[in-house]
Scaffold this motif. Structure first.
Motif, PDB file in Angstrom:
ATOM      1  N   ALA A 172      -8.309   6.005  -0.969  1.00 43.84           N
ATOM      2  CA  ALA A 172      -6.964   5.826  -0.420  1.00 43.84           C
ATOM      3  C   ALA A 172      -6.545   6.940   0.533  1.00 43.84           C
ATOM      4  O   ALA A 172      -5.393   6.962   0.975  1.00 43.84           O
ATOM      5  N   ALA A 173      -7.447   7.842   0.854  1.00 44.45           N
ATOM      6  CA  ALA A 173      -7.072   8.982   1.685  1.00 44.45           C
ATOM      7  C   ALA A 173      -6.509   8.557   3.040  1.00 44.45           C
ATOM      8  O   ALA A 173      -5.623   9.220   3.593  1.00 44.45           O
ATOM      9  N   SER A 174      -6.995   7.444   3.567  1.00 44.92           N
ATOM     10  CA  SER A 174      -6.562   7.027   4.909  1.00 44.92           C
ATOM     11  C   SER A 174      -5.133   6.481   4.933  1.00 44.92           C
ATOM     12  O   SER A 174      -4.544   6.341   5.995  1.00 44.92           O
ATOM     13  N   GLY A 197      -2.541   7.752   2.815  1.00 44.87           N
ATOM     14  CA  GLY A 197      -1.651   8.647   2.086  1.00 44.87           C
ATOM     15  C   GLY A 197      -1.651   8.414   0.592  1.00 44.87           C
ATOM     16  O   GLY A 197      -0.683   8.745  -0.102  1.00 44.87           O
ATOM     17  N   GLY A 198      -2.740   7.863   0.075  1.00 43.99           N
ATOM     18  CA  GLY A 198      -2.835   7.612  -1.354  1.00 43.99           C
ATOM     19  C   GLY A 198      -2.000   6.447  -1.837  1.00 43.99           C
ATOM     20  O   GLY A 198      -1.844   6.259  -3.046  1.00 43.99           O
ATOM     21  N   GLN A 199      -1.491   5.627  -0.926  1.00 41.39           N
ATOM     22  CA  GLN A 199      -0.555   4.574  -1.315  1.00 41.39           C
ATOM     23  C   GLN A 199      -1.226   3.298  -1.817  1.00 41.39           C
ATOM     24  O   GLN A 199      -0.621   2.527  -2.559  1.00 41.39           O
ATOM     25  N   ARG A 200      -2.467   3.038  -1.438  1.00 40.37           N
ATOM     26  CA  ARG A 200      -3.171   1.840  -1.865  1.00 40.37           C
ATOM     27  C   ARG A 200      -4.624   2.197  -2.138  1.00 40.37           C
ATOM     28  O   ARG A 200      -5.265   2.882  -1.338  1.00 40.37           O
ATOM     29  N   GLY A 201      -5.161   1.708  -3.273  1.00 37.04           N
ATOM     30  CA  GLY A 201      -6.555   1.954  -3.575  1.00 37.04           C
ATOM     31  C   GLY A 201      -6.776   3.161  -4.471  1.00 37.04           C
ATOM     32  O   GLY A 201      -5.913   3.530  -5.264  1.00 37.04           O
ATOM     33  N   ASN A 259      -2.395  -4.046   0.505  1.00 39.45           N
ATOM     34  CA  ASN A 259      -3.198  -3.755  -0.678  1.00 39.45           C
ATOM     35  C   ASN A 259      -4.677  -3.920  -0.385  1.00 39.45           C
ATOM     36  O   ASN A 259      -5.086  -4.694   0.492  1.00 39.45           O
ATOM     37  N   ILE A 260      -5.485  -3.179  -1.136  1.00 37.41           N
ATOM     38  CA  ILE A 260      -6.927  -3.383  -1.140  1.00 37.41           C
ATOM     39  C   ILE A 260      -7.330  -3.654  -2.592  1.00 37.41           C
ATOM     40  O   ILE A 260      -6.634  -3.230  -3.522  1.00 37.41           O
ATOM     41  N   THR A 276      16.474   9.080   4.545  1.00 36.62           N
ATOM     42  CA  THR A 276      15.977   7.731   4.235  1.00 36.62           C
ATOM     43  C   THR A 276      14.930   7.813   3.125  1.00 36.62           C
ATOM     44  O   THR A 276      14.262   8.845   2.941  1.00 36.62           O
ATOM     45  N   ALA A 277      14.775   6.724   2.404  1.00 37.79           N
ATOM     46  CA  ALA A 277      13.804   6.683   1.316  1.00 37.79           C
ATOM     47  C   ALA A 277      12.387   6.951   1.826  1.00 37.79           C
ATOM     48  O   ALA A 277      11.600   7.645   1.178  1.00 37.79           O
ATOM     49  N   HIS A 278      12.054   6.418   3.005  1.00 40.40           N
ATOM     50  CA  HIS A 278      10.715   6.626   3.548  1.00 40.40           C
ATOM     51  C   HIS A 278      10.487   8.089   3.923  1.00 40.40           C
ATOM     52  O   HIS A 278       9.436   8.670   3.601  1.00 40.40           O
ATOM     53  N   ASP A 279      11.459   8.705   4.583  1.00 39.08           N
ATOM     54  CA  ASP A 279      11.296  10.106   4.979  1.00 39.08           C
ATOM     55  C   ASP A 279      11.175  11.007   3.750  1.00 39.08           C
ATOM     56  O   ASP A 279      10.400  11.969   3.744  1.00 39.08           O
ATOM     57  N   TYR A 280      11.949  10.680   2.716  1.00 36.93           N
ATOM     58  CA  TYR A 280      11.869  11.489   1.497  1.00 36.93           C
ATOM     59  C   TYR A 280      10.514  11.323   0.823  1.00 36.93           C
ATOM     60  O   TYR A 280       9.906  12.296   0.360  1.00 36.93           O
ATOM     61  N   LEU A 281      10.014  10.088   0.788  1.00 39.85           N
ATOM     62  CA  LEU A 281       8.705   9.843   0.196  1.00 39.85           C
ATOM     63  C   LEU A 281       7.627  10.626   0.937  1.00 39.85           C
ATOM     64  O   LEU A 281       6.772  11.280   0.315  1.00 39.85           O
ATOM     65  N   MET A 282       7.628  10.575   2.248  1.00 38.50           N
ATOM     66  CA  MET A 282       6.619  11.288   3.027  1.00 38.50           C
ATOM     67  C   MET A 282       6.707  12.800   2.801  1.00 38.50           C
ATOM     68  O   MET A 282       5.670  13.482   2.693  1.00 38.50           O
ATOM     69  N   GLU A 283       7.915  13.309   2.704  1.00 39.86           N
ATOM     70  CA  GLU A 283       8.118  14.732   2.435  1.00 39.86           C
ATOM     71  C   GLU A 283       7.467  15.131   1.117  1.00 39.86           C
ATOM     72  O   GLU A 283       6.769  16.142   1.020  1.00 39.86           O
ATOM     73  N   ARG A 284       7.672  14.304   0.100  1.00 36.12           N
ATOM     74  CA  ARG A 284       7.131  14.626  -1.222  1.00 36.12           C
ATOM     75  C   ARG A 284       5.627  14.394  -1.302  1.00 36.12           C
ATOM     76  O   ARG A 284       4.919  15.123  -2.006  1.00 36.12           O
ATOM     77  N   LEU A 285       5.111  13.377  -0.600  1.00 32.98           N
ATOM     78  CA  LEU A 285       3.665  13.150  -0.604  1.00 32.98           C
ATOM     79  C   LEU A 285       2.927  14.314   0.048  1.00 32.98           C
ATOM     80  O   LEU A 285       1.805  14.653  -0.347  1.00 32.98           O
ATOM     81  N   ARG A 286       3.554  14.935   1.029  1.00 33.42           N
ATOM     82  CA  ARG A 286       2.959  16.156   1.605  1.00 33.42           C
ATOM     83  C   ARG A 286       2.940  17.267   0.571  1.00 33.42           C
ATOM     84  O   ARG A 286       1.969  18.045   0.485  1.00 33.42           O
ATOM     85  N   ASP A 287       4.005  17.371  -0.229  1.00 31.75           N
ATOM     86  CA  ASP A 287       4.085  18.415  -1.245  1.00 31.75           C
ATOM     87  C   ASP A 287       2.969  18.316  -2.277  1.00 31.75           C
ATOM     88  O   ASP A 287       2.484  19.338  -2.785  1.00 31.75           O
ATOM     89  N   ILE A 288       2.562  17.076  -2.625  1.00 27.54           N
ATOM     90  CA  ILE A 288       1.571  16.907  -3.690  1.00 27.54           C
ATOM     91  C   ILE A 288       0.164  16.689  -3.143  1.00 27.54           C
ATOM     92  O   ILE A 288      -0.757  16.373  -3.902  1.00 27.54           O
ATOM     93  N   GLY A 289      -0.008  16.832  -1.849  1.00 25.33           N
ATOM     94  CA  GLY A 289      -1.349  16.844  -1.275  1.00 25.33           C
ATOM     95  C   GLY A 289      -1.952  15.496  -0.940  1.00 25.33           C
ATOM     96  O   GLY A 289      -3.123  15.410  -0.591  1.00 25.33           O
ATOM     97  N   LEU A 290      -1.158  14.402  -1.033  1.00 26.26           N
ATOM     98  CA  LEU A 290      -1.700  13.087  -0.697  1.00 26.26           C
ATOM     99  C   LEU A 290      -1.556  12.754   0.784  1.00 26.26           C
ATOM    100  O   LEU A 290      -2.244  11.861   1.277  1.00 26.26           O
ATOM    101  N   VAL A 291      -0.653  13.439   1.470  1.00 22.20           N
ATOM    102  CA  VAL A 291      -0.513  13.314   2.923  1.00 22.20           C
ATOM    103  C   VAL A 291      -0.626  14.697   3.518  1.00 22.20           C
ATOM    104  O   VAL A 291      -0.008  15.657   3.028  1.00 22.20           O
TER     105      VAL A 291
END
Length: 317
Positions: A74-76, A78-82, A122-123, A300-315
């Protein structure tokens, strides 16, 4: 580590979604959230046969050779699918990566949907043909129960029971299949470091296998061990921001079990219920006053999600 107290008043209540009147359930759920940030819920109506099938399918997938699982990396996205491999995710502020691997399933949107840019398709693992139909049904079941819980939360906050329907319609909710592999009897540390969830609320199946703990207001770690089949529900950071911290997002972790259980895999299935990517998260008017000024800026919910995904190393930043 703080000693875990065992007073009756320190235990999470177990609430019934069918055995309590609507208003009583809403009040009890809100009270548990305000005190612990967590609740345990039974009589939720999830299809038990489907859940059992999905546990078996989850084990089948994680038992596949690593080289097969990595075909669905799922690296490609942001860890969101797969598939996300063992040791890749790290809790915000932690020094060591978590001891887990997982698979993500998201919402299927119609072709050309305006929110498609925020939600990759989804995959599915080709090696297990039953995987897609079973988990598509389970995702829908979590989605349905999540909306019922949000209706109770809305009533607790003094809102119309349907207030959340628009904000979560086509929300970027994710079903995560988690596997914590066995560790040695002498292993120290924890399987998942202390963290708060990003989303609105989390619905968790599989906490019966010990290890999940929450941190109470006094800083003590309390074990969370629901009855078989019950859901553990917790407040995420998005709901905390929306309620101006009236409903708090609580730190929780997964610790290593006693030595005699460390040779056993731990499986769980959290459903992270998200807002629509384009929803603007700002505090509800009734949660802001002179004694409780606005705590967080709008986002926005999307901007907040991306901010946090960067924090945990998935983006990547």
């Amino acid at each position: 580590m703080n000693k875990v107290p065992h007073r009756e008043t320190d235990q999470l209540p177990i609430l019934s979604m069918t055995g309590m009147a609507e208003g009583d359930f809403a009040g009890a759920l809100g009270e548990s959230f305000q005190r612990f940030g967590f609740a345990m819920v039974r009589d939720h109506g999830m299809d038990e046969a489907l859940v059992d099938q999905c546990w078996a399918l989850s084990r089948r997938f994680f038992d596949l050779p690593l080289e097969v699982k990595q075909r669905y990396d799922a690296a490609s996205n942001g860890g969101q699918r797969g598939y996300t491999a063992f040791g890749r995710e790290i809790a915000k502020g932690a020094n060591e990566n978590d001891l887990k691997e997982f698979w993500h399933i998201g919402r299927d949107l119609p072709a050309g949907d305006a929110l498609g840019h925020a939600m990759p398709a989804n995959i599915w693992p080709e090696e297990i043909p039953e995987f897609r139909p079973a988990f598509t049904r389970l995702y829908a079941g979590f989605d349905r129960i999540g909306r019922r819980l949000l209706s109770a939360i809305a009533l607790h906050l003094g809102l119309d029971s349907g207030w959340f329907e628009g904000p979560v319609r086509n929300g970027n909710s994710i079903l995560r299949l988690l596997h914590y592999p066995p560790v040695s009897p002498a292993a120290a540390g924890i399987r998942a470091a202390a963290h708060e969830d990003i989303n609105l609320i989390t619905l968790l199946l599989g906490a019966e296998e010990g290890g999940l703990e929450l941190r109470d207001r006094a800083g003590n770690w309390l074990p969370v061990v629901p009855p078989r089949g019950a859901l553990v529900i917790n407040v995420g950071d998005m709901l905390q921001r929306l309620t101006n911290h009236r409903l708090p997002s609580t730190s929780h972790r997964v610790v290593n079990p006693p030595p005699d259980r460390r040779g056993v895999s731990r499986y769980s299935m959290p459903f992270f219920l998200h807002l629509r990517p384009d929803f603007l998260i700002e505090p509800l008017a009734q949660c802001v006053d002179e004694a409780h000024p606005r705590r967080d800026p709008p986002i926005t919910a999307h901007d907040y999600l991306m901010e946090r995904l960067r924090d945990i190393g998935l983006v990547k930043a």
